[in-house]
Design an enzyme around this catalytic site. Structure first.
Site: not given
Ligand code: AMP
Length: 282
Positions: A32-34, A37-38, A148, A151, A154, A186
């Site tokens: 969350g807190y999209l 990137g999301h 993404g 990470d 991951q 992020s």
């Molecule tokens: P998170 O909410 O941070 O766990 O991220 C959820 C998904 O969004 C994961 O697959 C991350 O790799 C991807 N993600 C987070 N930040 C970015 C970004 N800046 N660009 C692309 N994908 C992202």
């Protein structure tokens, strides 16, 4: 219309009906807190699937007791609006009680790729990630799941998990989306102080120095690390955790450096720990 689904049973019923109609399900797991990137993952999922599910769950299993679980930013209303703008069918936002009604005693561990770098700095992190992703895959049953490159380790862990357990899911990697000054987007960036935010693009500059060294013919990983470290040291606010270069699929450091490589970096700033990486080809 995007619906918000709170329980596993409701999501299963909704997706079972969709699958019966022959609809292919795309899935984007998030905390969350999209941000943009999301958004890029959701857009990609919506473009290639008939039904798109985004999960929003801040998974306590992947945070150590000393980490920022309590400070992790949250804004469900805004997230649902963004998901809706990107054509997402369902936002799955379960409570902790819904996901873990009892203390979970089953853990998914991916040996090898999960051990160095982030795995060394955050010892139970990838087991927490692999466990929740396995659980979410079992709930959603997607054809495709979107992750993404931000990470990157991951992503390698999830790829290996799906391969080893023969999960019938295509893992789709999406490029890192950055702010205009190069900082990888992020959810944690909001926790940076103003000075730390100004210093943070040094991570990408360090990665570029590593890539430049490799692509200029450097084959010694120690020299590449040194080049990256020298750039980070120009920013006193940035406390380097690691700067490393590995093979992108095995996460082993090739000697000499060869193949498809990934310089990766992690650092602590006030008040967030940031990670980033870029590609480099020999
Ligand atoms: P998170 O909410 O941070 O766990 O991220 C959820 C998904 O969004 C994961 O697959 C991350 O790799 C991807 N993600 C987070 N930040 C970015 C970004 N800046 N660009 C692309 N994908 C992202």
């Amino acid at each position: 219309m995007t619906t918000v689904v709170r329980t596993i049973a409701d999501l299963r019923a909704t997706l079972a009906a969709a699958r019966l109609e022959g609809r292919e399900v795309g899935f984007v797991p998030t905390m969350g807190y999209l941000h943009e990137g999301h958004r890029s993952l959701m857009r990609e999922a919506a473009a290639h699937n008939d039904t798109t599910v985004v999960s929003i769950f801040v998974n306590p299993l992947q945070f150590a007791p000393t980490e920022d679980l309590d400070r992790y930013p949250r804004d469900l209303e805004r997230d649902v609006q963004m998901a809706s703008d990107e054509g997402v069918s369902h936002v799955f936002a379960p409570s902790q009680q819904e996901m873990y009604p009892e203390r979970i005693v089953t853990t998914v561990n991916v040996a090898g790729v999960s051990e160095p770098l982030e795995g060394a700095s955050r010892p139970s992190h990838f087991a927490g990630v692999a466990t929740v992703v396995t659980k979410l895959f079992a709930i959603v049953g997607p054809c495709r799941a979107y992750f993404g490159e931000k990470d990157f380790q991951q992503l390698a862990v999830i790829r290996r998990l799906v391969f080893d357990l023969s999960m019938p899911i295509d893992i789709v990697a999406c490029p890192t989306i950055r702010e205009p000054d190069g900082l990888a987007m992020s959810s944690r960036n909001v926790n940076l102080t103003a000075d730390a935010r100004r210093a943070a693009p040094v991570l990408l500059r360090a990665l570029q120095a590593g890539k430049h060294a490799i692509e200029g013919g450097e084959r010694d990983a120690m020299q590449v690390r040194r080049a990256m470290r020298a750039v980070v040291e120009s920013e006193p606010l940035v406390d380097l955790d690691y700067a490393e270069v590995v093979d992108e699929s095995t996460f082993v450091i090739p000697t000499p450096l060869t193949g498809t490589l990934r310089p990766l970096i992690a650092a602590r700033l006030p008040h967030a720990r940031l990670i980033d990486n870029i590609g480099a080809q020999v």
